[in-house]
Each structure stands twice: as C-alpha cells, then as structure tokens.
Design an enzyme around this catalytic site. Structure first.
Site, mmCIF file in Angstrom:
data_model
loop_
_atom_site.group_PDB
_atom_site.id
_atom_site.type_symbol
_atom_site.label_atom_id
_atom_site.label_comp_id
_atom_site.label_asym_id
_atom_site.label_seq_id
_atom_site.Cartn_x
_atom_site.Cartn_y
_atom_site.Cartn_z
ATOM 1 C CD GLU A 7 -4.552 -0.493 9.050
ATOM 2 O OE1 GLU A 7 -5.173 -0.092 8.054
ATOM 3 O OE2 GLU A 7 -3.813 -1.500 9.032
ATOM 4 C CD GLU A 55 -3.286 0.457 1.978
ATOM 5 O OE1 GLU A 55 -4.279 1.199 2.019
ATOM 6 O OE2 GLU A 55 -3.181 -0.578 2.673
#
Length: 896
Positions: free
Chosen positions: A755, A475
């Site tokens: 996260e 990502e």
C-alpha cells in the site's frame, strides 16, 4: 484445416454456464490451425434443445459475416427459465469450404423470473434475538423421492454465506457463496446440478450451513458496523427434480425445515473462525438422523422484497484454487512456532493429522510480515485474524479448515499444537474469484519479473467476490479509486470482465441511493456511518463510473458495457460540482479532494497531503472523463451528447490552462505527478508538452530516479517518459531499488505489492502508520507499462483486432517474453538481443498470432526501425542494429 474452438456465451468462463441470466446470449469462438491467408466469410450456428424428455429440436442459422466475437444471437427464439441448449458452430471461407463442427457448448438458464421462486426465506428462531456475532446455523430437511431421477437442480441463496450438502456430501465447490453484493439492491443465487447426489426411490436429506458473512457481520474500520444490510442471516433453497416418468417435484425451504447451532461458534470475516469439534452433530445432513433436542423449527420470514433483484450475476465464483505447503518452520524469540508459506496469499490454513485430548484448543494467528522475528499484527488494526480449533478428542486423527472466513497472510503462528508440529500437518488454501489468466510476462531482469509475479498475486488476493483494496485488515472493501486506476492493467493480467462488470452493477445501485454521487466503496458498507459515508463528489474515485467500463471496452471491444453503464456515467457528471466563482467547467474549489493519495512525501497520518495540488489533479481527471464521454457517446450513436461533451472538454481545458499552466509549459505544483498526468492526458500544446517532458526528466533525475507519485499518477509516470522519447529515464525509474521505488519492496522480500512505498522500512521495521497493508494492487498498475514497453505488446484497437509488438530497447534488458489471451486467441512472443561487436547487436523476435488479429511488428534495424504488418501464424524476424542509447542514465547531483 481450420477448426472452430472455444465456443462461449457472452463473457462467461468455461464451466460457468449453468443457471445464467441470459435470454439472447451473444456467441464467440476462436479459429485454430487456420492456414495463412484463411479468412472467415460466413458461419453456421446449430442450436439443439429439448422440447420434452423424448423430443429434441434443432435450429440452424447462418450468415455471411467475418465476426467471431460477441456475435448477436441469431435465432428468433429467446430463452426461458431452466432452458438447456447446446450450440455448435462451423465457419466457411469465401470459396465455401467449411470447417468441421465445433464441440458443443452448453448453456442452461436459471430462474429468470421472481415467480419461478416458490421457496420461503427462512432463518434460525434465535436470529432476531442475536445481534451478533453469532454461530453458524445448520438447516435441514428430509424428503422422499418416489421414482427414478432423471435430473435435479438446486437453486440456492442466502443473506449471509452458505454451504449446502445433500446426504452428507457437499454441494459444489464455491467458497463464501453467494458472494458480496449491494444486498439492498440485489442478491445473487447459485444453481447446482445435483442429479447424481439425490438418491432415487429413497429418503434423502438437504442441509445448509449459514453464517453471517458480509450481510450482517462486522464490516469497516474503526470498529466498523454490524447488521448493515439486515439483522441476521437467512436462506432460500429450491430443489427441482425431474423424474424418469417426466413428472416433476419442487422441494423448497419453508416451515417444515429444522435448524440447530453448528460447531462453528464464531464465523467472522475479520476476527476469524472458532470451531468446536465437540459440538459437531454427526451426519446432520444425512437422512434418518433421529430425534435430537438441538433441532428447532425454523422461522419463516416475509418474502424477499420485490425491490431486491434475484440474479445469477456475471462474476465467476469464489473458489479454493490452490494449495501451498510451508517453506519454513520458525521459532520466534518469544518461543512461538511460526509457519512461513513463502508467499503473501489470501485464503486460510488447513490443519491435518491432529491428535490430542478432548477439549484441547489450537490457535492459528495470521500475519503478512514479521517484525523482530515475531508476527506483526498491529497493521491488522481491529481485526483478530485468528482461527481456533477445539478437538473432539477421538482416537483417530482430526483435521480442520475454515468455511466462513478468510485471511491475508504469509505467516501463521500456531499456538498449543499437541506434540511436535510437522510441516505435513499444515497447508495454506488460496481463495479468490475464479478468473482465467489473460497474460504472462518475463524478462532478463529477475527482480522485474518478480515484481510482475507480485502484481499477479496481489490482484488474485484482492479480487475476491469484489475488487477490494486489501484482504487482511479491518477493511477489505471495494474502493472505487483503486479499481479506477488499476483496471487497464487488470484486464491484461486476468480475464476479469465478469467480476468488474458485476461489481459495476452494485456501483450504479449504490450511486442511485446517494442521489447520483457514486460510492467511495461498493457494496457501500459505509451507508450506515454518518462520518464515513461520503455523499460529496470526489475525483478519481467517482470517475470509476467512466474509467472502469472504458477499460473493459478497450480490452474486449464490447460496446454493450458502455451502453449499460452510460446512465451511471452521465449521472456522475451531472452531480459533479463545478466552480461557482466563474470557471464553471472546473471543479468547485470548495470541494475536498484526495488527490495523489499516498504520495511518498505525504505525512504518514495524512496521505491526502500530497505535494501536488489535489484540485488540479481532480480537474485533469475531469477533462479526461469528459473526453472519454465524447468518445463513448460517439460509439453509442449519441451525436448531441458527443458534441456537448466535446465542447465541455474544450472549455474545461482552456480554463485549466488559465488556472494552472504557464505559456511555456510549467505547471502548478511542479511535481512528477503533475507532468506525468498532463502528458498522458494530452493536456498541453506541442511546445508545452516538450517543456513538460524536459521538466519531468529533470525532476526524476534530480530525485535519483526515486518515485514521487501516489495512487493517481503512478500508473502514468513511466509511460509519460517513454511516450516523450525518454524511455531510458523511464527504465531508470522502473529499475530503481532504493526506497521509494517498485523494486525496493522486491529487494525487501515482498511477494505482493504494498500500500505504501515504505510499508516496510529499510531497517526491517514496519511503517508506524495505522494504514499499512502489504497487499494492495494500486501501484501494480505499472504492469501495463511492462507489457507495452519492456515486452512491447500494445493494443491498437479495442478488442485486439489490431495490436503492435514494438519492444522499447533499452537499459540492460537482453530478452523479454509476453503473451495475452485476446478475444480471438492468444498472442505470444519473445525477443532477445545478442551483442556481436562493440556497437552492433543481433535482434531475434518470434511471435505467434491467432486468427483475427493483425500485428504491426516493429524491429530495430541499423540505426532506426522497420515495421512489418502480419496476420495469423508463427513468425520469426532477425535483424542487426546499433544501440543508440546510453545506459545507465545518471542522476542530477550538485557540483562539488
């Protein structure tokens, strides 16, 4: 006597003033050693520049003004390409007394016009036939210098990533240059002073390594896409030499260059680098290489389209900024050798002192965490994160460090090291965009101080060319929502104006490509994906067009960033879909919203399914954006626009109340997120606010002080409690250690922010979700609360001309200290509490204030507070007070 120091141009960092794109740069300076009561009444600015080799021109400007930050360019002359200037400044007080001249500050412009570029864009001839992944390409050209050299500049860029060399010596210290931009809109270039690297009266050689990088390497999740911005790498080089006899020569990239494949056989940002030392071409960037069949003529490409801007950009360069040694060498249950660096970082591993047989291969695998005492790579998804080094097998020891990849890791697994691996043979190199530290924080709670350090590490790792969501898996994208929410904290931690403002240029370009809808990620690597390229408006993520410039303005007081981004802001609001069913000022109910993303109660595989109504949150941020737009329009002198946005915000708020709020202040969803946002965005009447405050306290206590918010509301929940008089409840939430909480991760050994609140589960296993990063900065937005409440430093006016030091005394915080580098200088302070009897404590505060900043100091005294306003200088305050709070705050529990 006062002295002028730290003279700067625009927002450029010291040492980043070469090759900039400025024709009338604003000037800033600081005053040190100014006596108390000193006031700048005016200034003199001296500009020196060369007309030619022998003549120096000096201009002088003066003004009566107290300004010392972003002072407008005072000369009629505008700068031109390649112009080098030197600036000195002195100031005077009302009596006319002048400070000494400052040390000179030097700026040199780059190639400001496309016509300045005379080089060709060149590529390897195999490029069009190689869809990738591909090896690095080595470009070279020899050239003769007939005279003694007075000055040499290299201007260079690549569609891909590059490293340049001259005569076998590396040019500059940038990493992954030219950096990541929206390549279809603009391409950054760098300028290097190579005067001492080019030999006079001799044969020289330029060499450039080029690899795919972001331009055409694989980007994105679910396998991603290759060749998003182009089919293969290319490079442009222009070496400009001025000889001692005043003659000039420009040596450019073109058909006379040759190219060969380099020893880096794979250079992938996700999968890593494979280096075969057997394939090295010795002295390839040195003159007199001789004939070698490896070298081929380059492919000359068509000129770079005029629609693509060539720019120097405003972000600092990405560099190798720190070296870390191993803290442990581990042996896993499966017999693997694992190196622990003790800190989750972003960069790569350097191998040294390697001795082994020719063709022997060493493999380095990277991971953020261990699971069952083995490296956990599942969270990386389709990302190998593996570097390989094949030995050339010489008698002397070998070394290796990657050039064109980076990884997010704390642990590395070393496979097939020849012999016994010694800690001295491996080190980690930390890489990120060069930024100045803007703040420090510490307090008596060691876990909270560690949390702040984790936030700093996470920001560094994710501010690599662009502000990314995560640095380790498939990502690493510039997600707009993460930055929108973190920007107010980011500017307190690092001077990141250059990086964020540079990124916003790409946001606006990508927005234009999508017809006014801002990108979810920028540079928009999803543009080629029909599924993931969302052209649908989305609250919070797209509000970055307003929220990020506003954060930069508040930190610096620079209205220019608001003016520059104003078209992007208005374009966003013009395409935001309103409800077609009558509530015309609110979001269209048919539009999908991400809402309070990653609410801890959301299913692991559906992070958008928060307990809080997503459309309601979207409308909260809409009202906040409309109000900000009214303020921004007012600052820019746009009266009609201000009145329009004010009216729209009032209408939206009224419709919001009709839709979501009861007269008594209960709000739809009835969650921590609901009340935190409603309070911080001032969406309620005074009586409703009191009720919302009570309800928020109830929900927090009922949840045993565990956090129940996701990305959208987490930056606001502690402040919502504190601003309504419930600071002790805020501290109980902040200091909670059970999952989900900020300190849970710290107690589990985290060295960056995660996260998910439970990226690592209490039993030490990794969260089973496929979206589990151990280095995300979003939840680190709480750093702002730590500065403003625990330490007590609050900005009162944009640009820090006024601020407040007002520690919120509470919990078991017995001391705290903080500092912040304001545009006027660094403010620093520390405070401590000392119990002297059962109900009385002494309070001691020391604060150092730079010139140009007025501070309201709030000191607890007796049963209340006293306030004193002070200016530049060192100050000390003492008092006695009676703590009027109870600690610990108790959770709500059912009666037995």
């Amino acid at each position: 006597m006062a002295r002028v120091t730290d003279v700067r141009f625009e927002h450029y960092l010291p040492g980043c003033n070469l090759g900039v794109h400025e024709t009338r740069p604003r000037l800033s300076w600081k005053l040190s050693n100014s006596p108390k009561g000193f006031k700048q009444h005016g200034y003199d600015i001296e500009l020196s520049h060369r007309i030619d080799v022998e003549r120096l021109d000096v201009l002088l400007a003066n003004a009566r003004s107290p300004l010392s930050s972003l002072v407008p360019w005072p000369f009629e002359m505008s700068l031109i390409s390649r112009q080098r200037i030197s600036i000195r400044i002195r100031v005077r007080n009302e009596a006319g007394q002048k400070t000494p001249w400052s040390e000179p500050a030097v700026l040199e412009t780059g190639l400001l016009n496309r016509s300045d570029w005379q080089c060709e864009r060149i590529a390897a001839p195999w490029g069009p036939r190689t869809p990738g992944p591909d090896s690095e390409s080595l470009f070279r050209r020899e050239f003769q210098t007939p005279y003694a050299i007075a000055q040499a500049r290299m201007y260079i860029t690549a569609q891909g990533v590059y490293e340049a060399e001259i005569n076998g010596e590396r040019v500059g210290d940038y990493f992954l240059a030219p950096g990541w931009t929206a390549y279809d809109g603009r391409l950054q270039y760098q300028t290097y002073d190579v005067t001492t690297m080019v030999s006079s009266n001799a044969i020289n050689c330029m060499g450039v390594r080029v690899a795919e990088g972001w331009f055409c390497g694989r980007i994105g999740w679910d396998g991603g896409h290759r060749n998003i911005w182009g089919p293969h790498p290319a490079v442009m080089v222009q070496l400009e030499i001025t000889y001692a006899d005043r003659s000039t020569e420009i040596i450019t990239s073109g058909t006379c260059w040759t190219v060969a494949r380099g020893p880096i056989r794979l250079a992938e940002l996700y999968d890593g680098e494979k280096y075969d030392a057997r394939l090295e071409i010795r002295n390839w960037s040195c003159p007199n290489l001789g004939t070698d069949s490896s070298w081929q003529k380059v492919l000359a490409l068509s000129p770079l389209p005029e629609t693509i801007t060539l720019t120097a950009g405003t972000a600092g360069p990405v560099k190798r900024l720190q070296v870390m040694q191993p803290t442990k060498l581990l042996h896993s249950p499966s017999g693997k050798t694992i190196v622990d660096f003790g800190q989750n970082i972003v960069g790569y591993v350097k191998l040294k002192n390697i001795r082994g047989a020719r063709g022997h291969k060493i493999t380095v695998k990277h991971a953020e965490v261990l699971e069952h005492e083995e490296i956990c790579t599942r969270t990386l998804r389709i990302c190998e994160a593996t570097d390989e080094y094949t030995l050339r097998g010489l008698q002397c020891s070998e070394s290796y460090e990657p050039r064109f990849t980076f990884h997010g890791f704390r642990y590395v697994q070393i496979d097939d090291w020849p012999g016994e691996l010694e800690p001295s043979s491996i080190e980690a190199v930390v890489c990120h965009t060069e930024m100045e530290s803007a703040g420090t924080f510490s307090c008596s709670d060691a876990l909270l101080t560690r949390l702040y350090q984790n936030i700093c590490w996470g920001m560094r790792g994710n501010f690599l060319s662009v502000p990314t969501d995560c640095p380790q898996r498939d990502e690493r994208l510039g997600w707009s929502g993460d930055l929108a929410l973190f920007a107010p904290a980011a500017v307190l931690i690092y001077n990141c104006f250059g990086l964020i403002s540079n990124w916003l240029v790409d946001v606006e370009y990508d927005q234009s490509v999508l017809g006014g809808v801002p990108p979810m990620v920028s540079p928009n690597s999803t543009i080629v994906d029909p599924v993931w390229c969302r052209r649908v408006p989305c609250a919070i993520w797209h509000d970055v067009t307003i929220l990020a410039p506003w954060a930069l303005y508040e930190e610096t007081g620079d209205v220019a960033i608001l003016a520059r981004q104003y078209p992007s802001m208005t374009a966003w609001l013009s395409v935001l879909p309103r409800n077609k069913s009558g509530a015309t000022h609110l979001w269209d109910n048919a539009v999908f919203q991400l809402g309070d993303w990653l609410d801890p109660g959301a299913p692991p595989d559906a992070p958008w399914k928060s307990y809080t109504d997503a459309r309601m949150i979207a409308n909260m941020f809409l009202i906040q954006s409309l109000r900000l737009m009214a303020r921004i329009s007012d600052l820019l002198g746009k009266t009609a626009e201000r009145l329009s946005f004010e009216a729209e915000a009032r209408a939206a708020l009224a419709q919001f109340h009709d839709e979501y709020v009861t007269p008594n202040g209960r709000i739809v969803s009835d969650t921590q997120a609901t009340y935190a946002l409603a309070i911080c965005f001032n969406l309620l009447t005074l009586s409703q606010r009191d009720r919302a405050s009570e309800r928020l306290v109830y929900l927090v206590r009922k949840n045993n002080f565990k956090i129940a918010t996701g990305f959208a509301a987490t930056p606001f929940i502690c402040e919502a409690l504190a601003t309504t008089g419930n600071v002790q409840v805020a501290y109980a939430l902040l200091l909670e250690k059970e999952c989900p909480s900020w300190l849970y991760a710290v107690t589990m050994g985290a060295t960056t922010v995660w996260e998910r609140w439970d990226s690592l589960l209490p039993d030490g296993s990794v969260n089973p979700g496929d979206m589990t990063s151990f280095n995300h900065y979003a939840y680190g937005a709480v750093a702002k609360f730590m500065y403003e409440r625990v330490a007590g430093l609050q900005r009162l006016e944009p640009g820090w001309t006024r601020c407040r030091v007002a520690p919120a005394i509470g919990a078991q915080f017995m001391n705290a200290s903080a500092s912040h580098a304001t545009p006027h200088g660094t403010i620093s302070f520390s405070w401590k509490r000392t119990p002297v009897s059962q109900n009385v404590e002494e309070f001691d505060l020391k604060v150092s204030i730079p010139y140009g900043v007025i501070v309201e100091v709030v000191i607890p005294e007796g049963a209340s507070n006293r306030t004193r306003e002070v200016g530049a200088g060192d100050w000390s305050f003492q008092s006695s007070f009676s703590p009027d709070f109870e600690w610990p705050v108790t959770p709500l529990k059912p009666k037995s």
